[in-house]
Design a protein around this motif. Structure first.
Motif, PDB file in Angstrom:
ATOM      1  N   LYS A 114     -12.236 -11.596  57.335  1.00  0.00           N
ATOM      2  CA  LYS A 114     -13.239 -11.619  56.249  1.00  0.00           C
ATOM      3  C   LYS A 114     -12.767 -12.546  55.124  1.00  0.00           C
ATOM      4  N   LEU A 115     -11.496 -12.405  54.799  1.00  0.00           N
ATOM      5  CA  LEU A 115     -10.870 -13.206  53.741  1.00  0.00           C
ATOM      6  C   LEU A 115     -10.895 -14.690  54.111  1.00  0.00           C
ATOM      7  N   LEU A 116     -10.543 -14.964  55.349  1.00  0.00           N
ATOM      8  CA  LEU A 116     -10.482 -16.338  55.844  1.00  0.00           C
ATOM      9  C   LEU A 116     -11.867 -16.990  55.802  1.00  0.00           C
ATOM     10  N   ARG A 117     -12.869 -16.250  56.258  1.00  0.00           N
ATOM     11  CA  ARG A 117     -14.229 -16.808  56.273  1.00  0.00           C
ATOM     12  C   ARG A 117     -14.716 -17.066  54.856  1.00  0.00           C
ATOM     13  N   GLU A 118     -14.415 -16.136  53.970  1.00  0.00           N
ATOM     14  CA  GLU A 118     -14.818 -16.268  52.567  1.00  0.00           C
ATOM     15  C   GLU A 118     -14.121 -17.480  51.929  1.00  0.00           C
ATOM     16  N   ALA A 119     -12.826 -17.623  52.221  1.00  0.00           N
ATOM     17  CA  ALA A 119     -12.054 -18.731  51.642  1.00  0.00           C
ATOM     18  C   ALA A 119     -12.566 -20.073  52.165  1.00  0.00           C
ATOM     19  N   GLU A 120     -12.870 -20.120  53.468  1.00  0.00           N
ATOM     20  CA  GLU A 120     -13.376 -21.371  54.045  1.00  0.00           C
ATOM     21  C   GLU A 120     -14.739 -21.733  53.426  1.00  0.00           C
ATOM     22  N   ALA A 121     -15.551 -20.709  53.144  1.00  0.00           N
ATOM     23  CA  ALA A 121     -16.865 -20.965  52.532  1.00  0.00           C
ATOM     24  C   ALA A 121     -16.705 -21.498  51.100  1.00  0.00           C
ATOM     25  N   HIS A 122     -15.650 -21.024  50.415  1.00  0.00           N
ATOM     26  CA  HIS A 122     -15.416 -21.463  49.034  1.00  0.00           C
ATOM     27  C   HIS A 122     -14.792 -22.851  48.970  1.00  0.00           C
ATOM     28  N   ARG A 123     -14.112 -23.219  50.022  1.00  0.00           N
ATOM     29  CA  ARG A 123     -13.377 -24.483  50.003  1.00  0.00           C
ATOM     30  C   ARG A 123     -14.366 -25.640  49.945  1.00  0.00           C
ATOM     31  N   VAL A 124     -14.130 -26.568  49.048  1.00  0.00           N
ATOM     32  CA  VAL A 124     -15.017 -27.729  48.967  1.00  0.00           C
ATOM     33  C   VAL A 124     -14.946 -28.419  50.325  1.00  0.00           C
ATOM     34  N   GLN A 125     -16.105 -28.592  50.940  1.00  0.00           N
ATOM     35  CA  GLN A 125     -16.116 -29.114  52.318  1.00  0.00           C
ATOM     36  C   GLN A 125     -15.198 -30.318  52.467  1.00  0.00           C
ATOM     37  N   ARG A 126     -14.267 -30.186  53.387  1.00  0.00           N
ATOM     38  CA  ARG A 126     -13.372 -31.272  53.807  1.00  0.00           C
ATOM     39  C   ARG A 126     -12.454 -31.788  52.712  1.00  0.00           C
ATOM     40  N   LEU A 127     -12.398 -31.092  51.595  1.00  0.00           N
ATOM     41  CA  LEU A 127     -11.375 -31.443  50.608  1.00  0.00           C
ATOM     42  C   LEU A 127     -10.309 -30.368  50.679  1.00  0.00           C
ATOM     43  N   GLY A 128      -9.083 -30.755  50.489  1.00  0.00           N
ATOM     44  CA  GLY A 128      -8.021 -29.759  50.568  1.00  0.00           C
ATOM     45  C   GLY A 128      -7.725 -29.408  52.016  1.00  0.00           C
ATOM     46  N   HIS A 129      -6.699 -28.606  52.207  1.00  0.00           N
ATOM     47  CA  HIS A 129      -6.263 -28.254  53.559  1.00  0.00           C
ATOM     48  C   HIS A 129      -7.097 -27.104  54.113  1.00  0.00           C
ATOM     49  N   ASP A 130      -7.121 -27.015  55.443  1.00  0.00           N
ATOM     50  CA  ASP A 130      -7.700 -25.823  56.062  1.00  0.00           C
ATOM     51  C   ASP A 130      -6.895 -24.603  55.628  1.00  0.00           C
ATOM     52  N   THR A 131      -7.566 -23.470  55.556  1.00  0.00           N
ATOM     53  CA  THR A 131      -6.906 -22.230  55.154  1.00  0.00           C
ATOM     54  C   THR A 131      -6.405 -21.538  56.420  1.00  0.00           C
ATOM     55  N   THR A 132      -5.094 -21.484  56.604  1.00  0.00           N
ATOM     56  CA  THR A 132      -4.574 -20.975  57.880  1.00  0.00           C
ATOM     57  C   THR A 132      -3.586 -19.821  57.726  1.00  0.00           C
ATOM     58  N   THR A 133      -3.415 -19.313  56.504  1.00  0.00           N
ATOM     59  CA  THR A 133      -2.551 -18.137  56.304  1.00  0.00           C
ATOM     60  C   THR A 133      -3.231 -17.186  55.321  1.00  0.00           C
ATOM     61  N   PRO A 134      -2.879 -15.896  55.355  1.00  0.00           N
ATOM     62  CA  PRO A 134      -3.477 -14.954  54.399  1.00  0.00           C
ATOM     63  C   PRO A 134      -3.211 -15.347  52.945  1.00  0.00           C
ATOM     64  N   LEU A 135      -1.990 -15.831  52.671  1.00  0.00           N
ATOM     65  CA  LEU A 135      -1.670 -16.192  51.283  1.00  0.00           C
ATOM     66  C   LEU A 135      -2.538 -17.365  50.811  1.00  0.00           C
ATOM     67  N   ALA A 136      -2.722 -18.357  51.695  1.00  0.00           N
ATOM     68  CA  ALA A 136      -3.568 -19.505  51.331  1.00  0.00           C
ATOM     69  C   ALA A 136      -4.998 -19.044  51.048  1.00  0.00           C
ATOM     70  N   ALA A 137      -5.468 -18.059  51.834  1.00  0.00           N
ATOM     71  CA  ALA A 137      -6.834 -17.546  51.636  1.00  0.00           C
ATOM     72  C   ALA A 137      -6.955 -16.818  50.298  1.00  0.00           C
ATOM     73  N   VAL A 138      -5.949 -16.022  49.952  1.00  0.00           N
ATOM     74  CA  VAL A 138      -5.968 -15.317  48.653  1.00  0.00           C
ATOM     75  C   VAL A 138      -5.948 -16.337  47.512  1.00  0.00           C
ATOM     76  N   MET A 139      -5.109 -17.359  47.651  1.00  0.00           N
ATOM     77  CA  MET A 139      -5.017 -18.384  46.597  1.00  0.00           C
ATOM     78  C   MET A 139      -6.346 -19.125  46.448  1.00  0.00           C
ATOM     79  N   GLN A 140      -6.994 -19.373  47.573  1.00  0.00           N
ATOM     80  CA  GLN A 140      -8.275 -20.087  47.585  1.00  0.00           C
ATOM     81  C   GLN A 140      -9.351 -19.282  46.831  1.00  0.00           C
ATOM     82  N   LEU A 141      -9.348 -17.967  47.054  1.00  0.00           N
ATOM     83  CA  LEU A 141     -10.388 -17.107  46.476  1.00  0.00           C
ATOM     84  C   LEU A 141     -10.057 -16.645  45.062  1.00  0.00           C
ATOM     85  N   GLY A 142      -8.776 -16.468  44.800  1.00  0.00           N
ATOM     86  CA  GLY A 142      -8.353 -15.850  43.538  1.00  0.00           C
ATOM     87  C   GLY A 142      -8.199 -14.342  43.726  1.00  0.00           C
ATOM     88  N   THR A 143      -7.281 -13.752  42.974  1.00  0.00           N
ATOM     89  CA  THR A 143      -6.955 -12.333  43.189  1.00  0.00           C
ATOM     90  C   THR A 143      -8.119 -11.407  42.812  1.00  0.00           C
TER      91      THR A 143
END
Length: 288
Positions: free
Chosen positions: A62-91
């Motif tokens: 759920k976190l990963l899908r949410e983070a990928e949706a928030h990520r500016v399309q094709r900018l930045g790295h793919d989100t491939t770890t739980p920590l990266a997903a939390v950082m992407q979304l914010g706590t």
């Protein structure tokens, strides 16, 4: 109960149906969040939140899908770890996401066993992954945690499908679990996971690791999932564990057989020697 129509569904229909359900979380994830916050008296840091997600395949997805949706399309790295997903979304967003999440029924035995398998596989990936400098253990662990998600979704939203496969397996009608899946519903649950991963646009790296072939990292991810299955079904006496350790030695040549066996979750010291001895025999039948 399955409708007459659903009984005829193939992997594509199931993937379309399941990928549209709202993902639940394991009830313990909310409990853990609230307990840790009460103990610390403040909101948790990103690392602590990532650790909660890393122990719950539904929440992690759920976190990963949410983070990928928030990520500016094709900018930045793919989100491939739980920590990266939390950082992407914010706590704060993660906090809301978890507390508003519906809960799955962890008392359902099939679901509990499948989820335990995912969790053991990810623990093992974290441990074994540290022994190769060229691998991110967190990515392998994430893939191992998510590799059973097709079956977990079935247990949550169409439990009769995996139940039928278990009946075929336990009655001896199908010799192996993958065969039982194909015999009863026409596809492997792993193919369902991969179809859903495509629909959700999961990062290509994770999809490749879940597929479990092609390269060292993918092979390690698949091996962790297989080994977790062997540990859960038969424990230390599983005849497959020595060959799992032997295969791990091929993938991680720098590690000793003893160290590899010591990393197996739930296996105690006394049980390690026989596993190591058999693994050594498989690697070199002449070593006596």
């Amino acid at each position: 109960m399955l409708t007459e129509n659903q009984k005829r569904w193939g992997v594509d229909q199931w993937a379309a149906y399941l990928s549209n359900r709202e993902l639940p979380c394991m009830p313990r994830s909310k409990v853990r969040l609230l307990e840790l916050e009460a103990a610390q008296g403040e909101k948790l840091a990103a690392r602590d939140l990532a650790d909660i997600a890393a122990a719950d395949p539904f929440l992690c997805l759920k976190l990963l899908r949410e983070a990928e949706a928030h990520r500016v399309q094709r900018l930045g790295h793919d989100t491939t770890t739980p920590l990266a997903a939390v950082m992407q979304l914010g706590t704060d967003t993660f906090h809301k996401l978890l507390l508003n999440c519906p809960e799955t029924d962890e008392s359902a035995s099939g679901l509990a066993e499948c989820e335990a398998r995912s969790h053991i596989a990810s623990l093992l990936a974290l441990r074994w992954g540290t022994a190769r400098a060229d691998i991110s253990p967190d990515e392998i662990a994430m893939a191992a945690l998510l590799s059973e998600i097709g079956e977990l979704l079935l247990w949550s939203f169409a439990p009769d499908v995996p139940k039928n496969a278990l009946v075929a397996l336990h009655s001896g009608q199908s010799p192996r679990s993958v065969q039982a899946q194909v015999d009863t519903c026409g596809f492997r649950f792993k193919d369902l996971t991969l179809k859903c991963a495509t629909i959700w646009h999961l990062p290509p790296l994770l999809t490749q690791l879940i597929r479990g072939i092609d390269n060292t990292r993918s092979n390690l991810s698949r091996l962790c999932v297989d080994t977790a299955r062997h540990i859960l079904t038969e424990g230390s006496s599983s005849p497959a564990l020595p060959s799992d350790i032997a295969e791990a030695k091929h993938i991680i040549p720098g590690a000793t057989l003893e160290w590899l066996a010591e990393q197996l979750p739930g296996i105690d010291e006394a049980q390690i020697s026989p596993i190591v001895a058999k693994a050594a025999d498989l690697l070199d039948p002449t070593h006596h």
